[in-house]
Design a protein around this motif. Sequence first.
Motif, PDB file in Angstrom:
ATOM      1  N   ASN A 112      43.349  35.629  37.542  1.00  0.00           N
ATOM      2  CA  ASN A 112      42.584  36.191  38.667  1.00  0.00           C
ATOM      3  C   ASN A 112      43.280  37.400  39.260  1.00  0.00           C
ATOM      4  N   GLU A 113      44.497  37.676  38.821  1.00  0.00           N
ATOM      5  CA  GLU A 113      45.216  38.840  39.299  1.00  0.00           C
ATOM      6  C   GLU A 113      45.996  39.421  38.131  1.00  0.00           C
ATOM      7  N   THR A 127      44.551  42.440  33.632  1.00  0.00           N
ATOM      8  CA  THR A 127      44.146  42.515  35.054  1.00  0.00           C
ATOM      9  C   THR A 127      42.639  42.306  35.154  1.00  0.00           C
ATOM     10  N   LYS A 156      34.318  38.946  39.781  1.00  0.00           N
ATOM     11  CA  LYS A 156      34.952  39.744  38.727  1.00  0.00           C
ATOM     12  C   LYS A 156      33.885  40.076  37.712  1.00  0.00           C
TER      13      LYS A 156
END
Length: 975
Positions: A112-113, A127, A156
């Motif tokens: 998620n990061e 990313t 996302k």
Amino acid sequence: MKNWGIQSRILLITLLPLIAISCVLGGYFIKVRLDDLDTLVEQRGLATIRQLAPACEYGLVSNNKDVLQKVANSTLNELDVRSARIYNRFQNEIVHSGPDMKIIDDRDELPNEIQIRHFQDSIRLITPIFAQNLASYENLDLSAIGFKQDELFSEKIGWAELELSLTNTELKKYQALLTSCLLLFSGILVCTIITIRFSREITTPLIKLTQAVESIKQGNLDVRINSESGGELRILESGINSMASSLKTAYDEMQQSIDQATEDYRQTLEQIEIQNVELNLTRREALKASQIKSEFLANMSHEIRTPLNGIIGFTNLILKTQLTARQLDYINTIKKSSEGLLAIINDVLDFSKIEAGKLVLDKTPMNLRDLVEDVLTMMAPAGQDKGLELVSLVYSDVPGDLIGDPLRLKQIITNLVNNAIKFTNKGSVIVRTMLEEQKQNTVTLKISVTDTGIGMTEDQQQELFRAFTQADTSTTRQYGGTGLGLVISKKLVEHMGGDIGVESALNQGSTFWFTVKIQKAEESNTIYEVNRLMEKRALIFDTHPTARLALSHCIQQWEMDADEVDDLDILEELAFQANESQSPFDTIIMGVGQDQLESQQIIETIRRLQEHLNLPIIVLINTTDQQTVQRFQLLNVSCLTKPIISAKLHETLINNFFYPAQLHKHNVHEHLPEHSKVPQKGIHILAVDDNEANLKLLRTLLEDLGHKVSEAKNGAEAVEQVQIEVPDLVFMDIQMPVMDGVEATKTIRSLDERKYLQIPIIALTAHALSGEKEALIQAGLNDYLTKPVSEDQLSATIAKWVDKGVGATSQATNTPILLEPNRPKLELPGTQISTQQGIRHENASQENPTQDNSEMNGNSVDIEECLKLAANKEDLAKDMLSMLVASFDRDIPPITSALANGSRNDLLNSVHKVHGGTRYTGVPKLREICHNFESAIKEDAPNVQIEEYYQAFLAEVDTIKAWVSASDWIVTDQK
């Protein structure tokens, strides 16, 4: 490092910190540089992926793969980027650019990061992509791509992934490392060169200084140093030059002094040489004077002893005649005075011999117990006159058979015992012998003589062991003496590697002690039938505790059991109780002191014991009075005189236990001291002496003893007399005209016939100088007596050397001899006759009786061994052999029967019985056969082997019977 030079130390001090600091700093900066390169690659990847994510927003929202592919391809133009991927919001790869990425096994879903993962040769960055920059696209149809308006900016829309190669980074790392190491080593090398260059400025002058000092040490004092250095080295250089100059000056002065001293020494040596010549002349004169003195002492000994021999001898003869009381007193005074003068002469001569350094110690076999007992027996009359108890206590750990000088040991003990008796009026004199130390074959013995006499003060003890002095000069008149006895004893003890001392208190008695180092004998010469007395029980009575203890020690050496009592009532009680028990006493030994000789209680006790008990009783009395001895013998007991002689006690015990019928066939003199024994039958004796008085005295004494006497006045006449009629014994004077005694003995021994070798020749000598004893023995004499001689001495000597052929032991040589007068001599197997002395040397084996010695003697019956096992008693030896032969008819049938019946137990018992009989007489072959026979039975050997031993046993028995029948040495019932 201690051996390093100055230059090496300077290099170490200079370069070691430099290298250490350089390595630390270089390592630190190289580490920082390498870390920076890793960080730079990571930062470059982060910057690239952050630019890639916004560029993919539109393509992902519009699902335009062409746009995304172009964006991915453009990314490969970045430095170190190897490949790129783009995923949609469903995590499905939609675009890939560059080589395939390595598969990641542990990833389940996309993060998620932003995420960075490091591998061995690459870095992976991924990313998430958000639709943050799509607001400017107004004509974007969200429904066509499946997004709602409120979800577009919160969810996302995909992911971007990059793979960076580390190859370029690794190359830069190696370049940085190589550059740093080159710079580091270059710096160290430059510093080393500079250091070596400057160190030489210090070491070169020091090397010159060192070389100069070494040259000075080698004696080159003219060397000087000029190193052109400054500072402290210049000061050191100047100091060394000054020192060299000073040494040069001092050396020149010393050399002058040495030259002067050498000249003085040369002159001194010349004076010493003159003095040495004078001293040598003086020494020769002193040696000549000493030789004259020695010859004078020898002549004086002979000249003084010769008239003394006549005085003492004729005094003894006069004492046998009828005399008035006054005449008897005068004659006794003359006798005591003569004996005192003789003792003084002996002491002076012994002292002179020791002081002259001519004392030589013998090394002959001896038995210490017998030696001490001989001394006490010799001193017994003097002690018994005072009512003293003389006791010999030899502890059990003291070895009996030793190698030493018995004559000198006896002289020491005699001196101490004589002093103890002299200064003791009542009580006892105890001689203790104990073991102090044992190292291999050498033992240190301590012998002490304790008396209950007048004692001494500490001041008096300080005066002992000094020549011609006594502890108290007032005692000289009361007790007599020259004061030389203890001095001579001290010198003898020191020659034997020992020490001597005294412990005493006034009126409390004295203890004189001495230690000696003596070598143990390799083989025992003492023959005791120990196994015949083993486990026998004896009850000992004596009121004197030490005498009782000594007697107990004596019989325990034969492995007998002993109980001690000091009360007659307790003696009877124990004897009767033991008789009723399972272990009665086998004998009773009663010690009777002088105060008990007339005691009726002693007599009554003996009679009650004889009445109720069937056991032998031995009485030990402290007197030699014949009437007293006869009174006790009438009680049907064995009577021995104190002090106890262990051999006689052992013989009496054996006779009591095994030959009771022969106990009372002997005359009374059998129980008297050794010096009172005489042969039962007169013999032919040749007396040789050039002095009329001595010859007359010797003839008278010998004829009084019942012997036939022939005379010779010199050695030549003695040789003629011997050839005319062979005597049984010769008493030979030494100093005689025409031919002396030594030459006469050699001539007699050199005669062709063997009978001349067997004549016992006894020297009568007045000499007492060192080495005479050895010379006499080497010349062929068997023994010697010192003038003047007494009737007791003659009787003891005759009994020792001519006593019905029984083997005796020479006091002078301790060598067993075999002499039989008036009949041919029997040459026993295993013996060898010396061509010089007529002395029989033992060759028989001393090993266990089971050892086969038949190869040595070749006979089934060994007479030599028969005598040994019977303690050299011929009658006993014959009896033992006769008993063995008589037992064959009784003991062989059970063996045959047991063998036929197959009873191994009965066979073992029967063979063991015969085997036991063979151990007490000289039948070596039969003994070995029985030993092997018995061993085979115990080891359960096959019947064939048992039968072979049986047949060998019967054959050897027949051989022994045939030997006995054909021999005239033994008479049995079979003849």
